[in-house]
Write a protein that holds these residues in place. Structure first.
Motif, PDB file in Angstrom:
ATOM      1  N   UNK A 168      34.250  74.759  27.696  1.00  0.00           N
ATOM      2  CA  UNK A 168      34.533  75.231  26.349  1.00  0.00           C
ATOM      3  C   UNK A 168      36.042  75.323  26.187  1.00  0.00           C
ATOM      4  N   UNK A 169      36.551  74.749  25.101  1.00  0.00           N
ATOM      5  CA  UNK A 169      38.001  74.756  24.892  1.00  0.00           C
ATOM      6  C   UNK A 169      38.522  76.145  24.547  1.00  0.00           C
ATOM      7  N   UNK A 170      37.620  77.046  24.161  1.00  0.00           N
ATOM      8  CA  UNK A 170      38.038  78.373  23.697  1.00  0.00           C
ATOM      9  C   UNK A 170      38.077  79.390  24.833  1.00  0.00           C
ATOM     10  N   UNK A 171      37.006  79.456  25.628  1.00  0.00           N
ATOM     11  CA  UNK A 171      36.946  80.480  26.674  1.00  0.00           C
ATOM     12  C   UNK A 171      36.837  79.909  28.085  1.00  0.00           C
ATOM     13  N   UNK A 172      36.792  78.583  28.238  1.00  0.00           N
ATOM     14  CA  UNK A 172      36.727  77.983  29.561  1.00  0.00           C
ATOM     15  C   UNK A 172      35.362  78.047  30.208  1.00  0.00           C
ATOM     16  N   UNK A 173      34.334  78.383  29.460  1.00  0.00           N
ATOM     17  CA  UNK A 173      32.988  78.426  30.017  1.00  0.00           C
ATOM     18  C   UNK A 173      32.586  77.032  30.503  1.00  0.00           C
ATOM     19  N   UNK A 174      32.038  76.945  31.727  1.00  0.00           N
ATOM     20  CA  UNK A 174      31.666  75.659  32.315  1.00  0.00           C
ATOM     21  C   UNK A 174      30.339  75.207  31.708  1.00  0.00           C
ATOM     22  N   UNK A 175      30.352  74.048  31.052  1.00  0.00           N
ATOM     23  CA  UNK A 175      29.163  73.521  30.382  1.00  0.00           C
ATOM     24  C   UNK A 175      28.442  72.475  31.224  1.00  0.00           C
ATOM     25  N   UNK A 176      29.177  71.700  32.015  1.00  0.00           N
ATOM     26  CA  UNK A 176      28.562  70.662  32.857  1.00  0.00           C
ATOM     27  C   UNK A 176      29.565  70.252  33.926  1.00  0.00           C
ATOM     28  N   UNK A 177      29.016  69.841  35.087  1.00  0.00           N
ATOM     29  CA  UNK A 177      29.842  69.362  36.196  1.00  0.00           C
ATOM     30  C   UNK A 177      29.228  68.082  36.739  1.00  0.00           C
ATOM     31  N   UNK A 178      30.035  67.039  36.826  1.00  0.00           N
ATOM     32  CA  UNK A 178      29.598  65.782  37.426  1.00  0.00           C
ATOM     33  C   UNK A 178      30.455  65.514  38.659  1.00  0.00           C
ATOM     34  N   UNK A 179      29.895  65.840  39.824  1.00  0.00           N
ATOM     35  CA  UNK A 179      30.572  65.650  41.107  1.00  0.00           C
ATOM     36  C   UNK A 179      29.849  64.525  41.846  1.00  0.00           C
ATOM     37  N   UNK A 180      30.508  63.384  42.109  1.00  0.00           N
ATOM     38  CA  UNK A 180      29.807  62.253  42.728  1.00  0.00           C
ATOM     39  C   UNK A 180      29.230  62.569  44.101  1.00  0.00           C
ATOM     40  N   UNK A 181      29.777  63.567  44.794  1.00  0.00           N
ATOM     41  CA  UNK A 181      29.249  63.925  46.113  1.00  0.00           C
ATOM     42  C   UNK A 181      27.907  64.633  46.029  1.00  0.00           C
ATOM     43  N   UNK A 182      27.598  65.176  44.851  1.00  0.00           N
ATOM     44  CA  UNK A 182      26.343  65.907  44.677  1.00  0.00           C
ATOM     45  C   UNK A 182      25.416  65.195  43.699  1.00  0.00           C
ATOM     46  N   UNK A 183      25.741  63.970  43.332  1.00  0.00           N
ATOM     47  CA  UNK A 183      25.000  63.260  42.292  1.00  0.00           C
ATOM     48  C   UNK A 183      23.652  62.769  42.810  1.00  0.00           C
ATOM     49  N   UNK A 184      22.714  62.580  41.889  1.00  0.00           N
ATOM     50  CA  UNK A 184      21.402  62.030  42.221  1.00  0.00           C
ATOM     51  C   UNK A 184      21.515  60.532  42.480  1.00  0.00           C
ATOM     52  N   UNK A 185      20.435  59.944  42.971  1.00  0.00           N
ATOM     53  CA  UNK A 185      20.432  58.508  43.258  1.00  0.00           C
ATOM     54  C   UNK A 185      20.623  57.697  41.979  1.00  0.00           C
ATOM     55  N   UNK A 186      19.966  58.115  40.905  1.00  0.00           N
ATOM     56  CA  UNK A 186      20.092  57.386  39.647  1.00  0.00           C
ATOM     57  C   UNK A 186      21.501  57.436  39.098  1.00  0.00           C
ATOM     58  N   UNK A 187      22.120  58.610  39.136  1.00  0.00           N
ATOM     59  CA  UNK A 187      23.488  58.749  38.651  1.00  0.00           C
ATOM     60  C   UNK A 187      24.454  57.933  39.506  1.00  0.00           C
ATOM     61  N   UNK A 188      24.271  57.973  40.834  1.00  0.00           N
ATOM     62  CA  UNK A 188      25.138  57.206  41.721  1.00  0.00           C
ATOM     63  C   UNK A 188      25.007  55.717  41.460  1.00  0.00           C
ATOM     64  N   UNK A 189      23.783  55.255  41.225  1.00  0.00           N
ATOM     65  CA  UNK A 189      23.579  53.829  40.957  1.00  0.00           C
ATOM     66  C   UNK A 189      24.252  53.429  39.647  1.00  0.00           C
TER      67      UNK A 189
END
Length: 535
Positions: free
Chosen positions: A308-329
């Protein structure tokens, strides 16, 4: 594999290759240049002053100065942070004009810390060549989807070509019979280039279809299987956030330093390269903080943290080390397609593979032409002559058009309609090349167009030396490596175009007389009789 089966595969391979070859030639030729998108953009932008590396806290300084002048934030803008390639922070967005067109805006910090508008220096060349890569010059509204379908046909051509080659795989793999007839030479080089680069072509066909028309492949599952909830189901795996409409309530934007600190806390060992703002200044504004992992342990290295640009609340994280098989592909195919790994070694490999791919489609069409040749007749089949002229016009017209776009982009620097001039130059030369190929004989048309390619390409370093006073030696002395690289490749390319034009000319004079590539036979004039002659 019996003869009838091979004949069937050969027919499928031939017609799928013909159906997709010309569009893919343009896509591959432009794609080989697009591998060096950053260098092309730097060559085209040509900043007169070298920018020193800027500290992280100066990014906020750039934002504050720019938006102190612009009362409202654009709906979407990007803040690119200084890194090894770009020493300065950069702020981008596009503004929609009353006539429906869009204008790119770009701001940077000078070495004295002042924000300056460099929109006029932003060259359109790299973006236009990239556009050619994904739509082959077709209209933007449907060109991408059309090329996606072409890539499906391209995949079928790859499969059938491999099945045809398998029976004689080891015997013919590296055999090039240059002393035999010319058709055998084209066939041997076509097979060798195709088989050596086959894994890359398979990846490219697959990833192109996914990137171009993947949305249509997913649509049936979205509607019939997931009941329109696919986005919600896949959001976590792909780091996606459902877009929100602005609430029309003012919301102060957190400083860049705080946003990057929150993102780094979510993904340790994270080098941030860009902040993408959406609806900044609104309470529903968000920021996508993206970059790469410092230690590359997977093919995919790009990480994204959405806040969030206002309060910095984390809305989503995409870390390739923790990604699923479909996302990695998916993201792995993306990185493979755009050569986003391996540095310059990979990019140069892709450059030559792209040119080899363009050659593959050109030579495939030549094989069809040669297979239709009547060996004992000087008058060749009309369909063979038509494709020979179309093949020369499209392929050589494309290469000449790209070189013309380079020249016009440099010559029109500073003009507001620079992008329009670049596009007009390409299409004018491209269609003129096709027209010239049909007005002339096949041999003369191909020779002329290759010489035009050589002249236009050789003019690129000459124009750089005359217009911006940057000959090769001065580019090297000033460490303007992007200028040096573009001009050195242009000189090499011009030499190759000239050599190919000379080869076509020699073949027209000395080759087989009953070929579409031979000089047309001039009808002999009947003997004349005049005063003083005996009848």
């Amino acid at each position: 594999m019996n003869t009838a089966t091979i004949r069937t595969f050969t027919a499928v391979h031939t017609w799928t290759g013909l159906a997709s070859g010309l569009a893919l030639f343009i896509a591959f030729y432009a794609g080989s240049l697009t591998v060096f998108f950053h260098e092309l953009r730097e060559w085209d932008d040509l900043h007169p002053v070298h920018i020193s590396h800027q500290a992280d806290d100066q990014a906020q300084q750039l934002l504050d100065q720019v938006f102190a002048v612009h009362a409202t934030h654009p709906p979407r803008f990007d803040l690119n942070l200084a890194d090894g390639a770009y020493h300065g922070h950069r702020l981008y967005w596009s503004e929609r004009q009353d006539d429906g067109s869009s204008v790119a805006r770009r701001y940077e910090l000078t070495n004295t810390g002042q924000a300056v508008d460099v929109s006029g220096n932003t060259g359109p060349l790299a973006g236009f060549i990239y556009q050619l890569h994904y739509n082959a010059g077709l209209p933007n509204s449907w060109g991408l989807y059309a090329l996606g379908i072409v890539c499906l046909i391209y995949g079928l051509a790859l499969l059938t070509g491999l099945l045809i080659f398998i029976p004689n795989f080891m015997k013919d793999l590296f055999v090039i019979r240059s002393r035999k007839n010319l058709k055998r030479f084209w066939l041997d080089t076509h097979n060798v280039v195709g088989v050596i680069s086959l894994p890359w072509h398979i990846m490219f066909a697959w990833s192109s279809v996914l990137l171009a028309i993947g949305i249509f492949l997913v649509a049936p599952f979205q509607a019939l299987v997931f009941k329109d909830n696919l986005m919600e189901i896949a959001a976590d795996d792909f780091g996606l956030v459902q877009p929100q409409r602005p609430a029309d309530e003012v919301g102060a934007i957190l400083p860049v330093k705080e946003l990057t600190a929150i993102a780094k806390a979510q993904v340790p060992e994270f080098s941030i390269s860009r902040l993408r703002y959406r609806h900044a200044g609104d309470v529903n504004g968000i920021v996508e903080v993206s970059g790469t992992l410092n230690e590359r342990t997977t093919l995919v290295s790009r990480a994204v943290v959405t806040l969030s640009a206002v309060d910095g609340n984390v809305l989503a994280v995409s870390d390739p080390r923790l990604a699923s098989a479909g996302s990695t592909m998916y993201f792995g195919l993306y990185e493979l397609h755009f050569a986003s790994f391996g540095g310059y070694v990979t990019r140069w490999a892709y450059f030559f593979l792209g040119l080899a791919g363009a050659y593959l489609f050109y030579s495939g069409n030549l094989l069809w032409i040669e297979s239709r040749r009547k060996r004992r007749q000087s008058e060749q089949r009309s369909d063979a002559r038509f494709l020979a002229k179309l093949n020369s016009g499209v392929c050589m017209g494309c290469m000449a058009g790209v070189s013309a776009a380079f020249l016009v982009s440099r010559l029109t620097a500073g003009l507001s309609a620079r992008g329009d001039f670049v596009e007009a130059a390409y299409y004018a030369v491209f269609f003129a090349g096709i027209a010239w190929a049909f007005l002339r004989s096949v041999a003369h048309g191909a020779r002329d167009l290759l010489y035009i390619c050589a002249i236009l390409t050789a003019a690129i370093p000459i124009v750089d030396a005359m217009v911006i006073d940057m000959p090769l030696w001065r580019s090297a002395a000033n460490q303007r490596w992007e200028l040096l690289m573009v001009n050195a490749v242009a000189i090499l390319g011009a030499a190759m175009f000239f050599a190919m034009g000379s080869g076509v000319s020699r073949r027209a004079r000395r080759g087989e007389a009953n070929s579409v590539w031979a000089e047309p036979v001039r009808p002999s004039s009947p003997p004349t009789t005049g005063l003083g002659t005996q009848k």
